[in-house]
Design a protein around this motif. Structure first.
Motif, PDB file in Angstrom:
ATOM      1  N   UNK A 273      48.139  -9.454  -1.055  1.00 29.36           N
ATOM      2  CA  UNK A 273      48.368  -8.039   0.253  1.00 29.36           C
ATOM      3  C   UNK A 273      49.006  -7.024   0.055  1.00 29.36           C
ATOM      4  N   UNK A 274      49.887  -6.980  -0.551  1.00 28.46           N
ATOM      5  CA  UNK A 274      50.993  -5.810  -0.543  1.00 28.46           C
ATOM      6  C   UNK A 274      49.893  -5.002  -1.945  1.00 28.46           C
ATOM      7  N   UNK A 275      49.120  -5.455  -2.892  1.00 28.95           N
ATOM      8  CA  UNK A 275      48.915  -4.381  -3.641  1.00 28.95           C
ATOM      9  C   UNK A 275      47.290  -4.115  -2.853  1.00 28.95           C
ATOM     10  N   UNK A 276      46.624  -5.429  -2.450  1.00 25.71           N
ATOM     11  CA  UNK A 276      45.592  -4.081  -1.720  1.00 25.71           C
ATOM     12  C   UNK A 276      45.539  -3.354  -0.710  1.00 25.71           C
ATOM     13  N   UNK A 277      47.173  -2.665   0.099  1.00 28.95           N
ATOM     14  CA  UNK A 277      47.687  -2.252   1.034  1.00 28.95           C
ATOM     15  C   UNK A 277      47.994  -0.733  -0.004  1.00 28.95           C
ATOM     16  N   UNK A 278      47.555  -0.909  -1.569  1.00 28.47           N
ATOM     17  CA  UNK A 278      48.837  -0.059  -1.982  1.00 28.47           C
ATOM     18  C   UNK A 278      47.097   0.786  -2.537  1.00 28.47           C
ATOM     19  N   UNK A 279      45.429  -0.197  -2.379  1.00 30.59           N
ATOM     20  CA  UNK A 279      44.525   0.438  -2.346  1.00 30.59           C
ATOM     21  C   UNK A 279      44.462   1.619  -2.654  1.00 30.59           C
TER      22      UNK A 279
END
Length: 316
Positions: A273-279
């Motif tokens: 979730x955090x990784x997708x938020x940084x995309x």
């Protein structure tokens, strides 16, 4: 007792949960993040330098691209240096003021980027559907006004958004994400956040609705104009002119979609979730210079000329 707790919480720093990774993975993640940020910074600075230093590129579309480049630098710089430092620390403390500044920069980036893409769409519409009046309509003054409106509109929306959050008393201090943003901040309050939710949804739907509506309208008009053009080279030029802008817009919207979808599915792991938020804050700033640099002949030729001159001067 409650007053003491609230007072202590209001003055105490926040903790960014960040990515939960094993200690042996922190150094590699720091290095990867560092190189991604360097790539983003160098790419965007090159595009900015090339456009500013060549008067032949002081056309409306390139001036808008300058604004997009500045916007990308603000977003990536607000996120990545802090993210790098967090990979090297066990306790990720951040002051409430610094958290608000980071949230402001990140929201300004995402909002302004969409507004600038809207302005670019309008520019492409005038260039293809009203070519004889393009120079009269899209003057330097008009371009400056449209870009100022994009930045000013984003500023007003985000200041109100964060002002509504700042007014709330805090009873929690853990930001359950890799960076600070409004949605992760107002949930730290135990007070009623109905107004924050309503205004946050309004801002999200307004920005997304405006960008989708303008994009659909302008490209429908452009498509109709291309269908009625008899000359094949005119159609090809129109398609090529719009391709870079459309690809940039699609990349931006897809990354936003991934970030939103990640928050809606509880079975997705916290790190994912955090990784997708940084995309949204890493992929567009990284790809935009490549998209425009490769597909825009004027920018590509000027970049190649700079490197060619640099190599020749070194060989002398």
């Amino acid at each position: 007792m409650n007053n003491l707790v609230n007072s202590s919480t209001l003055t105490s720093p926040l903790t960014l949960e960040g990515f939960i990774v094993p200690e042996e993975s922190r150094a590699p993640l720091f290095i990867i993040t560092f190189f991604i940020y360097i790539i983003i910074f160098v790419e965007n600075v090159i595009i900015l330098f090339v456009i500013i230093s060549h008067r032949s590129l002081h056309a409306p579309m390139y001036l808008m691209l300058c604004n997009m480049t500045v916007c990308d630098l603000i977003g990536s710089t607000a996120l990545m240096p802090r993210l790098m430092s967090d990979f090297l620390r066990d306790v990720r403390l951040i002051s409430f003021e610094a958290c608000i500044i980071q949230a402001f920069c990140i929201h300004m980036y995402s909002t302004t980027a969409q507004f600038i893409l809207v302005v670019m769409a309008f520019d492409r519409y005038i260039a293809i559907c009203r070519p004889l009046r393009y120079n009269a309509i899209m003057t330097t003054k008009t371009t400056a006004k449209l870009c100022s409106l994009a930045w000013g509109g984003a500023f007003v929306l985000i200041v109100i958004l964060l002002a509504l959050t700042i007014r709330l008393p805090r009873c929690k201090s853990l930001v359950v994400h890799a960076y600070c943003f409004n949605g992760a901040l107002f949930v730290l309050s135990c007070a009623d956040t109905t107004i924050n939710n309503i205004y946050g949804l309004f801002v999200s739907y307004f920005i997304t609705g405006l960008s989708l509506s303008v994009m659909a309208w302008t490209y429908a008009k452009i498509l109709i104009a291309c269908l009625f053009q008899s000359q094949h080279n005119c159609k090809t030029k129109a398609i090529h002119t719009c391709a870079t802008h459309l690809v940039s817009y699609i990349v931006f919207e897809i990354t936003i979609l991934f970030a939103v979808m990640a928050l809606r599915f509880p079975n997705i792991t916290p790190n994912a979730t955090k990784a997708m938020g940084t995309l949204t804050i890493t992929i567009p700033p990284c790809l935009n210079p490549v998209i425009y640099g490769i597909n825009t002949k004027e920018i590509r030729n000027n970049i190649l000329k700079i490197f060619k001159n640099k190599i020749m001067s070194n060989n002398k």
